[in-house]
Scaffold this motif. Structure first.
Motif, PDB file in Angstrom:
ATOM      1  N   TYR A  82      14.229   1.278  15.833  1.00 16.40           N
ATOM      2  CA  TYR A  82      13.463   0.043  14.417  1.00 16.40           C
ATOM      3  C   TYR A  82      12.855   1.410  14.210  1.00 16.40           C
ATOM      4  N   THR A  83      12.192   1.596  12.426  1.00 13.37           N
ATOM      5  CA  THR A  83      11.157   2.457  12.373  1.00 13.37           C
ATOM      6  C   THR A  83       9.879   1.392  11.676  1.00 13.37           C
ATOM      7  N   VAL A  84       8.735   1.836  12.420  1.00 10.95           N
ATOM      8  CA  VAL A  84       7.874   0.967  11.818  1.00 10.95           C
ATOM      9  C   VAL A  84       6.389   1.924  10.865  1.00 10.95           C
ATOM     10  N   GLN A  85       6.628   1.358  10.053  1.00 10.08           N
ATOM     11  CA  GLN A  85       5.573   2.445   8.584  1.00 10.08           C
ATOM     12  C   GLN A  85       4.149   1.247   8.592  1.00 10.08           C
ATOM     13  N   VAL A  86       3.421   2.418   8.222  1.00  7.34           N
ATOM     14  CA  VAL A  86       2.022   1.899   8.492  1.00  7.34           C
ATOM     15  C   VAL A  86       1.104   2.785   7.194  1.00  7.34           C
ATOM     16  N   VAL A  87       1.090   1.593   6.012  1.00  8.82           N
ATOM     17  CA  VAL A  87       0.764   2.770   5.051  1.00  8.82           C
ATOM     18  C   VAL A  87      -0.313   1.850   4.019  1.00  8.82           C
ATOM     19  N   GLU A  88      -0.786   2.844   3.720  1.00  8.19           N
ATOM     20  CA  GLU A  88      -2.676   2.296   2.475  1.00  8.19           C
ATOM     21  C   GLU A  88      -1.560   2.038   1.329  1.00  8.19           C
ATOM     22  N   VAL A  89      -2.049   0.716   0.781  1.00  6.81           N
ATOM     23  CA  VAL A  89      -1.623   0.179  -1.016  1.00  6.81           C
ATOM     24  C   VAL A  89      -3.015   0.814  -1.677  1.00  6.81           C
ATOM     25  N   LYS A  90      -2.800   2.173  -2.610  1.00  8.93           N
ATOM     26  CA  LYS A  90      -2.843   2.751  -2.886  1.00  8.93           C
ATOM     27  C   LYS A  90      -3.414   1.744  -4.123  1.00  8.93           C
ATOM     28  N   ARG A  91      -2.603   1.332  -4.740  1.00  8.50           N
ATOM     29  CA  ARG A  91      -2.424   0.426  -6.348  1.00  8.50           C
ATOM     30  C   ARG A  91      -1.534  -0.834  -6.477  1.00  8.50           C
ATOM     31  N   GLN A  92      -2.152  -1.804  -7.327  1.00 10.16           N
ATOM     32  CA  GLN A  92      -1.300  -2.773  -7.086  1.00 10.16           C
ATOM     33  C   GLN A  92      -1.703  -3.413  -9.164  1.00 10.16           C
ATOM     34  N   TYR A  93       0.054  -3.993  -8.976  1.00  6.75           N
ATOM     35  CA  TYR A  93      -0.298  -4.728 -10.654  1.00  6.75           C
ATOM     36  C   TYR A  93       0.636  -5.492 -10.057  1.00  6.75           C
ATOM     37  N   SER A  94       0.923  -6.909 -11.177  1.00  4.67           N
ATOM     38  CA  SER A  94       2.488  -7.409 -11.278  1.00  4.67           C
ATOM     39  C   SER A  94       1.996  -7.869 -12.321  1.00  4.67           C
ATOM     40  N   PHE A  95       3.538  -9.240 -12.423  1.00  4.06           N
ATOM     41  CA  PHE A  95       3.446  -9.548 -13.784  1.00  4.06           C
ATOM     42  C   PHE A  95       3.638 -11.191 -13.499  1.00  4.06           C
ATOM     43  N   GLN A  96       3.246 -11.961 -14.122  1.00  5.99           N
ATOM     44  CA  GLN A  96       3.825 -13.816 -14.526  1.00  5.99           C
ATOM     45  C   GLN A  96       4.311 -14.365 -15.771  1.00  5.99           C
ATOM     46  N   ASN A  97       5.314 -14.426 -15.460  1.00  4.36           N
ATOM     47  CA  ASN A  97       5.695 -15.180 -17.120  1.00  4.36           C
ATOM     48  C   ASN A  97       5.739 -16.585 -16.896  1.00  4.36           C
ATOM     49  N   ILE A  98       4.904 -16.855 -17.048  1.00  6.36           N
ATOM     50  CA  ILE A  98       4.696 -18.651 -17.366  1.00  6.36           C
ATOM     51  C   ILE A  98       4.306 -18.919 -18.642  1.00  6.36           C
TER      52      ILE A  98
END
Length: 98
Positions: A82-98
């Motif tokens: 196994y491999t474990v990576q800890v990363v910092e989320v620099k940017r987040q965006y999303s889309f929802q088609n409601i």
């Protein structure tokens, strides 16, 4: 926000494995503030991604005595590697088609 990416090549995963996964998930959410936890297995490949507010929360979860037992059993029984990576989320965006 931070993410922990756990990638593994699995071995035999018995009923004890399924029970331990449920315990680890509950522990992460209930005691250490995990924001989200997603896991997928395809063949002998597994990936789990968990999201956390702080690196300190991740470190506290990693050092938990129950988590240490799960890690040991993983090395002895459930995973070939196994491999474990800890990363910092620099940017987040999303889309929802409601």
């Amino acid at each position: 926000m931070f993410a922990v990416i756990f990638r593994a090549k699995t071995s035999y995963q018995d009923a004890q494995y399924s029970e331990m996964v449920a315990v680890m998930r509950a522990l992460a959410f209930d005691k250490y503030g995990c924001l989200d936890f997603i896991a997928v297995t395809e063949g002998d490949q597994e990936i789990a991604i968990s999201y956390w507010e702080t690196e300190e929360d991740i470190q506290r979860w990693h050092q938990d005595s129950q988590h240490a037992v799960a890690q040991q059993l993983g090395r002895e029984k459930w995973y070939q590697s196994y491999t474990v990576q800890v990363v910092e989320v620099k940017r987040q965006y999303s889309f929802q088609n409601i």
